[in-house]
Design an enzyme around this catalytic site. Structure first.
Site, PDB file in Angstrom:
ATOM      1  N   THR A 187       0.842  -1.190   0.000  1.00  0.00           N
ATOM      2  CA  THR A 187       0.000   0.000   0.000  1.00  0.00           C
ATOM      3  C   THR A 187       0.875   1.237   0.000  1.00  0.00           C
ATOM      4  O   THR A 187       1.903   1.273   0.673  1.00  0.00           O
ATOM      5  CB  THR A 187      -0.934   0.058   1.229  1.00  0.00           C
ATOM      6  OG1 THR A 187      -1.626   1.300   1.201  1.00  0.00           O
ATOM      7  CG2 THR A 187      -0.208  -0.067   2.554  1.00  0.00           C
ATOM      8  N   GLU A 332      -4.992  -3.255   3.857  1.00  0.00           N
ATOM      9  CA  GLU A 332      -4.756  -3.968   5.116  1.00  0.00           C
ATOM     10  C   GLU A 332      -5.937  -4.827   5.549  1.00  0.00           C
ATOM     11  O   GLU A 332      -5.835  -5.576   6.514  1.00  0.00           O
ATOM     12  CB  GLU A 332      -4.462  -2.937   6.227  1.00  0.00           C
ATOM     13  CG  GLU A 332      -3.108  -2.246   6.107  1.00  0.00           C
ATOM     14  CD  GLU A 332      -3.132  -0.998   5.219  1.00  0.00           C
ATOM     15  OE1 GLU A 332      -4.073  -0.861   4.407  1.00  0.00           O
ATOM     16  OE2 GLU A 332      -2.216  -0.178   5.337  1.00  0.00           O
ATOM     17  N   LYS A 439      -6.173  10.730  -2.284  1.00  0.00           N
ATOM     18  CA  LYS A 439      -6.642   9.617  -3.108  1.00  0.00           C
ATOM     19  C   LYS A 439      -7.272  10.148  -4.385  1.00  0.00           C
ATOM     20  O   LYS A 439      -8.309  10.795  -4.359  1.00  0.00           O
ATOM     21  CB  LYS A 439      -7.615   8.740  -2.350  1.00  0.00           C
ATOM     22  CG  LYS A 439      -7.647   7.356  -2.951  1.00  0.00           C
ATOM     23  CD  LYS A 439      -8.157   6.319  -2.007  1.00  0.00           C
ATOM     24  CE  LYS A 439      -7.622   4.955  -2.374  1.00  0.00           C
ATOM     25  NZ  LYS A 439      -8.334   3.883  -1.723  1.00  0.00           N
ATOM     26  N   TRP A 444      -3.261   6.324  -4.580  1.00  0.00           N
ATOM     27  CA  TRP A 444      -2.675   7.249  -3.610  1.00  0.00           C
ATOM     28  C   TRP A 444      -1.594   8.154  -4.198  1.00  0.00           C
ATOM     29  O   TRP A 444      -0.774   7.711  -4.983  1.00  0.00           O
ATOM     30  CB  TRP A 444      -2.050   6.475  -2.461  1.00  0.00           C
ATOM     31  CG  TRP A 444      -3.022   5.748  -1.606  1.00  0.00           C
ATOM     32  CD1 TRP A 444      -3.157   4.400  -1.505  1.00  0.00           C
ATOM     33  CD2 TRP A 444      -3.988   6.314  -0.717  1.00  0.00           C
ATOM     34  NE1 TRP A 444      -4.145   4.099  -0.606  1.00  0.00           N
ATOM     35  CE2 TRP A 444      -4.679   5.249  -0.105  1.00  0.00           C
ATOM     36  CE3 TRP A 444      -4.348   7.624  -0.369  1.00  0.00           C
ATOM     37  CZ2 TRP A 444      -5.689   5.443   0.827  1.00  0.00           C
ATOM     38  CZ3 TRP A 444      -5.365   7.815   0.549  1.00  0.00           C
ATOM     39  CH2 TRP A 444      -6.025   6.738   1.139  1.00  0.00           C
TER      40      TRP A 444
END
Ligand code: AMP
Length: 540
Positions: A187, A332, A439, A444
């Site tokens: 991420t 996550e 975002k 991202w």
């Protein structure tokens, strides 16, 4: 004393999903739009044969349980086969996001210890750029046939179809521990380098089962599912697993994600369920509106990754008769953690009130628990008013980032960096974000990386980047610059400077020159003040 149940202990494994799909729904269809050539169409049984051939191939290349195989690929059938062949063999499928800057891509490939990288021909230029920096990669394999496999200067590119051809269509899947690593996704929704989340077989199997539930996406063998959400981003919300578990037809859109291409595929393949970020749905609706079209089979769409605007929910519901399922999740959380949905009685509510409810992020699915806390870690009431950091725990939530020494948890809960409210009946609503990231279109952008790139300019004294609401991309970066004394800068100079240092789509949409930035007691730029002042410049 507790009594112990006397049940079998069979592990939850990804190979079992594949074999179940081939045994129970062997004639179900997978349709795949390819980078080159016509739509590809074959059955679950055919897919399983090629996945087993690939498993044999990987083992013949010397890979073993625990080896990591990277992929830089679209949603297509060869990528799907890799999902099963790699994880099923006890190896780790590391899906890489091609939208990362090449430096970050090389970083995650090295950090993960990828020994093989599977890639789509589209990404040949990217492979050329990163290969010299990925010295642990022994094999670069193009997910294409021989004719469409490009030569890449400096590396020996193998072609997957030729590689698997001599291998057997049978494979003895190892009886793994269900806790072993199956897939890895990094991420960049945090500050600093991207962080890896290593999903276990158990986490994926449970999350995929949950995705099939009626209150989540309600996937069964009566449905045709088109995941627009990329297979390189959180396992495409586990849809490549859920569809095979449930026996649903799977339609993979390949590289064409514009409104017209998606609409054509949805219609020609009689798609009933789709899933993706709001930006994709905006493009689709625009296409429908401009061409006066309607859906003939679509009945449900899963949306998440960013907040789904109410106006878009209303359009899908009222104009196109498509039920919107608005979910929240993170890399996550393996896939979907909450889902906004209407109960029987809520279906009777006035239209506006229904849309307002669906625009919230919804109730946690079974297996996921939520709470909100204040700055001191105290739990806040579920009254729909108190706002705090959203904490999550459950069977498919990360405990520790890949190769990290320390746990990612605080008192057994994962801090999400999102600010939320929770109503007495469990409906969660995202209100804000504590993480310093933006975002844009579901991907991202690090404001800190952008600020660092901007202050590297010799005439810049200070720089701050904030995410600002944008009608198409949800958020876009706005850069505020304090020039050095007696230096004057033009917007274009700054843009040109940044374009050489960050990914193209990271370059801020607007640059504003100011004399100073608001700085708080601890010396930090008060981004809240900047958001208040400039938060609507892209929407006014
Ligand atoms: P990623 O790990 O890239 O999938 O990003 C996860 C983050 O995306 C969450 O922590 C939220 O900040 C944001 N997010 C995901 N789904 C939603 C949603 N439905 N509404 C608002 N933000 C969302």
């Amino acid at each position: 004393m507790q009594s112990i149940g006397k049940m079998m202990e069979r592990p939850l494994l990804i190979s079992a999903i594949l074999e179940h799909s081939a045994d129970q729904f062997g004639q179900q269809i997978i349709v795949s739009r390819e980078t080159h050539g016509p739509l590809h169409r074959y059955t679950f049984a055919d897919m399983a044969k090629r996945a087993r051939q690939l498993a044999n191939t990987l083992s013949s290349l010397g890979l073993k349980a625990g080896s990591v195989v990277g992929s830089i690929a679209w949603n297509n059938y060869r990528h799907l086969e890799s999902y099963y062949a790699v994880s099923g063999s006890g190896m780790v499928m590391h899906t890489c996001n091609p939208r990362l800057h090449p430096d970050q891509l090389a970083y995650i490939i090295n950090h993960a210890d990828d020994e093989v990288v599977l890639f789509d021909s589209t990404f040949a230029p990217l492979i050329k750029a990163i290969a010299p920096h990925c010295l642990k990669v022994k094999h670069w394999i193009c997910l294409s046939d021989k004719t469409n496999t490009p030569a890449v200067e400096g590396i020996d590119v193998k072609n997957i179809d030729d590689l698997i051809a001599p291998h057997s269509q049978s494979f003895h899947w190892p009886d793994l521990d269900e806790k072993s690593g199956a897939a890895l996704c990094y991420t960049s929704g945090t500050t600093g380098n991207p962080k890896g989340v290593l999903y276990s077989h158990r986490a994926i199997a449970l999350s995929a089962l949950s995705t099939c539930l009626p209150n989540v996406l309600s996937i069964s063998s009566q449905e045709a599912v088109l995941p627009v959400v990329p297979m390189f981003h959180i396992n495409a919300w586990c849809l490549p697993y859920a569809t095979l578990m449930a026996g649903a037809k799977l339609v993979l859109p390949g590289p064409k994600l514009d409104g017209a291409s998606l609409y054509d595929l949805m219609e020609s393949e009689k798609v009933t369920i789709s899933a993706g970020v709001p930006t994709i749905w905006m493009g689709l609706i625009q296409h429908l509106e401009q061409n006066n079209l309607k859906f003939s089979t679509m009945r449900r769409t899963g949306v998440g990754g960013s907040a789904m605007p109410r106006a878009l929910i209303a359009k899908f519901n009222d104009v196109y008769n498509v039920d919107v399922r608005h979910g929240w999740g993170m890399t996550e959380t393996t896939a979907i953690a909450t889902m906004s949905n209407l109960s029987d009685s809520e279906m009777e509510w006035p239209t506006d009130k229904r849309h307002e409810l669906v625009a919230k992020q919804g109730k946690s699915v079974f297996g996921v628990e939520l709470k909100i806390i204040d700055e001191d870690g105290n739990s806040l009431p579920r009254d729909g008013v108190a706002q705090g950091e959203l904490m999550v725990r459950g069977q498919w939530i990360v405990e520790k980032y890949h190769k990290a020494d320390k746990t990612a948890l605080v008192d057994g809960w994962f801090p999400t960096g999102d600010i939320a409210t929770i109503s007495p009946d469990g409906v969660m609503q995202i209100r804000d974000r504590t993480k310093d990231v933006i975002k844009s279109g579901g991907e991202w952008i690090s404001s800190i990386d952008l600020e660092n790139a901007a202050v590297a300019h010799p005439d810049v004294a200070m720089a701050a980047v904030i995410g600002v609401k944008h009608p198409k991309w949800d958020e876009r970066p706005l850069l505020l610059i304090v020039p050095k004394p007696e230096k004057s800068l033009e917007k274009q100079q700054v843009i040109d400077f940044l374009s050489e240092r960050v990914a193209k789509w990271w370059v801020p949409d607007e640059v504003i020159f100011v004399q100073s930035l608001p700085v708080g007691g601890t010396g930090k730029v008060q981004k809240g003040d900047l958001r208040l002042k400039y938060g609507s410049i892209f929407t006014d």
